[in-house]
Design an enzyme around this catalytic site. Structure first.
Site, PDB file in Angstrom:
ATOM      1  N   LYS A  14       0.834  -1.219   0.000  1.00 19.96           N
ATOM      2  CA  LYS A  14       0.000   0.000   0.000  1.00 19.96           C
ATOM      3  C   LYS A  14       0.864   1.263   0.000  1.00 19.96           C
ATOM      4  O   LYS A  14       0.671   2.155  -0.819  1.00 19.96           O
ATOM      5  CB  LYS A  14      -0.923   0.034   1.238  1.00 19.96           C
ATOM      6  CG  LYS A  14      -1.874  -1.136   1.359  1.00 19.96           C
ATOM      7  CD  LYS A  14      -2.798  -0.984   2.547  1.00 19.96           C
ATOM      8  CE  LYS A  14      -2.140  -0.988   3.909  1.00 19.96           C
ATOM      9  NZ  LYS A  14      -1.464  -2.249   4.297  1.00 19.96           N
ATOM     10  N   ARG A  89      -9.706   1.319   8.630  1.00 21.30           N
ATOM     11  CA  ARG A  89      -9.252   0.014   9.105  1.00 21.30           C
ATOM     12  C   ARG A  89     -10.320  -0.712   9.914  1.00 21.30           C
ATOM     13  O   ARG A  89     -10.107  -1.852  10.341  1.00 21.30           O
ATOM     14  CB  ARG A  89      -8.049   0.256  10.009  1.00 21.30           C
ATOM     15  CG  ARG A  89      -6.822  -0.472   9.550  1.00 21.30           C
ATOM     16  CD  ARG A  89      -5.717  -0.115  10.498  1.00 21.30           C
ATOM     17  NE  ARG A  89      -4.596  -0.953  10.285  1.00 21.30           N
ATOM     18  CZ  ARG A  89      -3.560  -0.633   9.502  1.00 21.30           C
ATOM     19  NH1 ARG A  89      -3.559   0.491   8.846  1.00 21.30           N
ATOM     20  NH2 ARG A  89      -2.552  -1.467   9.403  1.00 21.30           N
ATOM     21  N   ARG A 128      12.088  -6.450   5.598  1.00 25.27           N
ATOM     22  CA  ARG A 128      12.038  -5.042   5.993  1.00 25.27           C
ATOM     23  C   ARG A 128      12.553  -4.860   7.428  1.00 25.27           C
ATOM     24  O   ARG A 128      13.212  -3.869   7.745  1.00 25.27           O
ATOM     25  CB  ARG A 128      10.614  -4.483   5.870  1.00 25.27           C
ATOM     26  CG  ARG A 128      10.569  -2.993   6.176  1.00 25.27           C
ATOM     27  CD  ARG A 128       9.245  -2.349   5.862  1.00 25.27           C
ATOM     28  NE  ARG A 128       8.181  -2.838   6.723  1.00 25.27           N
ATOM     29  CZ  ARG A 128       6.899  -2.512   6.589  1.00 25.27           C
ATOM     30  NH1 ARG A 128       6.533  -1.713   5.594  1.00 25.27           N
ATOM     31  NH2 ARG A 128       5.992  -2.980   7.403  1.00 25.27           N
ATOM     32  N   ARG A 134      11.594  -1.736  11.744  1.00 24.80           N
ATOM     33  CA  ARG A 134      10.305  -1.201  12.224  1.00 24.80           C
ATOM     34  C   ARG A 134       9.837  -2.058  13.412  1.00 24.80           C
ATOM     35  O   ARG A 134       9.839  -3.293  13.325  1.00 24.80           O
ATOM     36  CB  ARG A 134       9.275  -1.235  11.076  1.00 24.80           C
ATOM     37  CG  ARG A 134       8.238  -0.149  11.219  1.00 24.80           C
ATOM     38  CD  ARG A 134       7.391  -0.057   9.989  1.00 24.80           C
ATOM     39  NE  ARG A 134       6.061  -0.578  10.233  1.00 24.80           N
ATOM     40  CZ  ARG A 134       5.062  -0.472   9.389  1.00 24.80           C
ATOM     41  NH1 ARG A 134       5.241   0.117   8.233  1.00 24.80           N
ATOM     42  NH2 ARG A 134       3.882  -0.971   9.681  1.00 24.80           N
ATOM     43  N   ARG A 145      -1.061  -8.523  13.832  1.00 26.72           N
ATOM     44  CA  ARG A 145      -1.530  -7.565  12.812  1.00 26.72           C
ATOM     45  C   ARG A 145      -2.412  -8.281  11.801  1.00 26.72           C
ATOM     46  O   ARG A 145      -3.433  -7.726  11.356  1.00 26.72           O
ATOM     47  CB  ARG A 145      -0.322  -6.898  12.131  1.00 26.72           C
ATOM     48  CG  ARG A 145       0.370  -5.882  13.020  1.00 26.72           C
ATOM     49  CD  ARG A 145       1.782  -5.564  12.546  1.00 26.72           C
ATOM     50  NE  ARG A 145       1.823  -4.856  11.287  1.00 26.72           N
ATOM     51  CZ  ARG A 145       2.937  -4.745  10.544  1.00 26.72           C
ATOM     52  NH1 ARG A 145       4.073  -5.291  10.945  1.00 26.72           N
ATOM     53  NH2 ARG A 145       2.911  -4.078   9.422  1.00 26.72           N
TER      54      ARG A 145
HETATM   55  P1  AP5 Z   1       4.683  -1.502   1.995  1.00 28.22           P
HETATM   56  O1  AP5 Z   1       4.513  -0.710   0.769  1.00 28.22           O
HETATM   57  O2  AP5 Z   1       5.178  -0.829   3.236  1.00 28.22           O
HETATM   58  O3  AP5 Z   1       3.325  -2.276   2.320  1.00 28.22           O
HETATM   59  P2  AP5 Z   1       2.105  -1.826   3.233  1.00 28.22           P
HETATM   60  O4  AP5 Z   1       0.918  -2.540   2.706  1.00 28.22           O
HETATM   61  O5  AP5 Z   1       2.073  -0.334   3.313  1.00 28.22           O
HETATM   62  O6  AP5 Z   1       2.585  -2.494   4.572  1.00 28.22           O
HETATM   63  P3  AP5 Z   1       2.667  -1.962   6.050  1.00 28.22           P
HETATM   64  O7  AP5 Z   1       3.314  -3.059   6.831  1.00 28.22           O
HETATM   65  O8  AP5 Z   1       3.292  -0.607   6.130  1.00 28.22           O
HETATM   66  O9  AP5 Z   1       1.137  -1.845   6.338  1.00 28.22           O
HETATM   67  P4  AP5 Z   1       0.327  -1.840   7.623  1.00 28.22           P
HETATM   68  O10 AP5 Z   1      -1.042  -1.694   7.108  1.00 28.22           O
HETATM   69  O11 AP5 Z   1       0.546  -2.959   8.560  1.00 28.22           O
HETATM   70  O12 AP5 Z   1       0.982  -0.599   8.398  1.00 28.22           O
HETATM   71  P5  AP5 Z   1       0.479   0.848   8.790  1.00 28.22           P
HETATM   72  O13 AP5 Z   1       1.652   1.699   8.787  1.00 28.22           O
HETATM   73  O14 AP5 Z   1      -0.722   1.241   8.016  1.00 28.22           O
HETATM   74  O15 AP5 Z   1       5.612  -2.752   1.631  1.00 28.22           O
HETATM   75  C1  AP5 Z   1       6.034  -3.665   2.615  1.00 28.22           C
HETATM   76  C2  AP5 Z   1       7.452  -4.160   2.223  1.00 28.22           C
HETATM   77  O16 AP5 Z   1       7.374  -4.876   0.993  1.00 28.22           O
HETATM   78  C3  AP5 Z   1       8.449  -3.020   1.992  1.00 28.22           C
HETATM   79  O17 AP5 Z   1       9.707  -3.417   2.448  1.00 28.22           O
HETATM   80  C4  AP5 Z   1       8.430  -2.830   0.454  1.00 28.22           C
HETATM   81  O18 AP5 Z   1       9.650  -2.331  -0.022  1.00 28.22           O
HETATM   82  C5  AP5 Z   1       8.171  -4.258  -0.029  1.00 28.22           C
HETATM   83  N1  AP5 Z   1       7.388  -4.292  -1.273  1.00 28.22           N
HETATM   84  C6  AP5 Z   1       6.302  -3.538  -1.598  1.00 28.22           C
HETATM   85  N2  AP5 Z   1       5.817  -3.883  -2.801  1.00 28.22           N
HETATM   86  C7  AP5 Z   1       6.614  -4.897  -3.265  1.00 28.22           C
HETATM   87  C8  AP5 Z   1       6.629  -5.691  -4.461  1.00 28.22           C
HETATM   88  N3  AP5 Z   1       5.707  -5.520  -5.440  1.00 28.22           N
HETATM   89  N4  AP5 Z   1       7.561  -6.659  -4.572  1.00 28.22           N
HETATM   90  C9  AP5 Z   1       8.497  -6.851  -3.574  1.00 28.22           C
HETATM   91  N5  AP5 Z   1       8.543  -6.128  -2.436  1.00 28.22           N
HETATM   92  C10 AP5 Z   1       7.605  -5.159  -2.270  1.00 28.22           C
HETATM   93  O19 AP5 Z   1      -0.030   0.596  10.294  1.00 28.22           O
HETATM   94  C11 AP5 Z   1       0.865   0.271  11.336  1.00 28.22           C
HETATM   95  C12 AP5 Z   1       0.122   0.252  12.684  1.00 28.22           C
HETATM   96  O20 AP5 Z   1      -0.391   1.572  12.971  1.00 28.22           O
HETATM   97  C13 AP5 Z   1      -1.126  -0.643  12.756  1.00 28.22           C
HETATM   98  O21 AP5 Z   1      -0.779  -1.984  13.062  1.00 28.22           O
HETATM   99  C14 AP5 Z   1      -1.932   0.037  13.863  1.00 28.22           C
HETATM  100  O22 AP5 Z   1      -1.387  -0.250  15.127  1.00 28.22           O
HETATM  101  C15 AP5 Z   1      -1.678   1.496  13.600  1.00 28.22           C
HETATM  102  N6  AP5 Z   1      -2.679   2.085  12.672  1.00 28.22           N
HETATM  103  C16 AP5 Z   1      -2.415   2.582  11.429  1.00 28.22           C
HETATM  104  N7  AP5 Z   1      -3.534   3.049  10.860  1.00 28.22           N
HETATM  105  C17 AP5 Z   1      -4.545   2.817  11.755  1.00 28.22           C
HETATM  106  C18 AP5 Z   1      -5.934   3.074  11.721  1.00 28.22           C
HETATM  107  N8  AP5 Z   1      -6.524   3.631  10.664  1.00 28.22           N
HETATM  108  N9  AP5 Z   1      -6.671   2.686  12.800  1.00 28.22           N
HETATM  109  C19 AP5 Z   1      -6.086   2.131  13.875  1.00 28.22           C
HETATM  110  N10 AP5 Z   1      -4.759   1.865  13.981  1.00 28.22           N
HETATM  111  C20 AP5 Z   1      -3.990   2.219  12.921  1.00 28.22           C
END
Ligand code: AP5
Length: 191
Positions: A14, A89, A128, A134, A145
């Protein structure tokens, strides 16, 4: 203004794709995860309050997120477009976003659902963790998660189907640019 929700489990790409959309189309990238990590890093009162929650893989309360989102939409009504990444979410957040957009004569124009298997998620996040360290990319937290994703986040898709959103499913386990090319085809239809 074009509003896009980029939806998918942890590690589905994402953030990576949202960044590319931002660069190509000049849209604003709104990532609740990035905002929350920034608060934690700065050790603001909010950051201190949410640090344990985020690092355990649980979700921050809807009330906290709601305040952040209302403020954000209010300040960005002149944007060309917004990409919502990691938000909504929960069902409650999805309903709140719809209401906030409607109140401003806006709507969600596109939901991009990135599909990817659990084994790929685990490999990507393990890698990662080595590269970026992280705090929520360790094995136990990844399992938490994933559970939160299935229980609270995935049901949003049913809600989006019921409310007739424009949902496109894109297979995420391909080269970053191949995934992006498919996303661009969908965004170009909106322009
Ligand atoms: P990346 O692009 O970072 O993927 P992502 O889907 O953004 O993954 P995240 O782990 O950041 O998502 P998340 O939803 O758990 O975290 P968030 O920050 O929203 O890619 C991941 C890896 O893969 C990278 O190393 C990238 O380089 C690699 N990659 C990408 N595409 C690729 C490809 N095509 N091929 C190969 N490699 C690839 O949330 C974190 C925490 O914050 C949550 O757990 C929660 O505690 C809190 N939080 C956030 N938002 C909310 C909300 N709205 N409500 C409540 N709590 C929240």
């Amino acid at each position: 203004m074009i509003n896009i929700v980029i939806f998918g489990p942890l590690g589905s790409g994402k953030g990576t794709q949202a960044q590319k959309i931002k660069e190509k189309y000049g849209f604003i990238h709104f990532s609740t995860g990035d905002l929350l990590r920034e608060e934690i890093k700065k050790q603001t009162p909010l950051g201190k309050k949410i640090e344990t929650i985020v690092n355990s893989g649980a979700l921050v309360s809807d009330e906290i997120i709601e305040d952040i989102v209302k403020e954000f939409i209010k300040n960005n009504l002149n944007a060309k477009g917004i990409i919502f990444d990691g938000y909504p979410r929960t069902l409650h957040q999805a309903e709140t976003l719809d209401k906030e957009l409607i109140n401003n004569n806006l709507k969600i124009d596109l939901v991009i659902k990135l599909n990817i298997s659990e084994s790929i998620i685990k490999n990507r996040l393990k890698y990662r963790a080595l590269k970026e360290g992280r705090a929520d990319d360790n094995e136990d937290t990844i399992i938490n998660r994933l559970q939160f994703f299935y229980q609270y986040t995935l049901p949003i898709i049913d809600y989006y189907q019921k409310t007739n959103k424009n949902i496109v499913e894109i297979y995420g386990d391909r080269d970053v640019n191949e995934v992006f090319a498919d996303i661009c085809k969908q965004i170009d239809k909106l322009l």
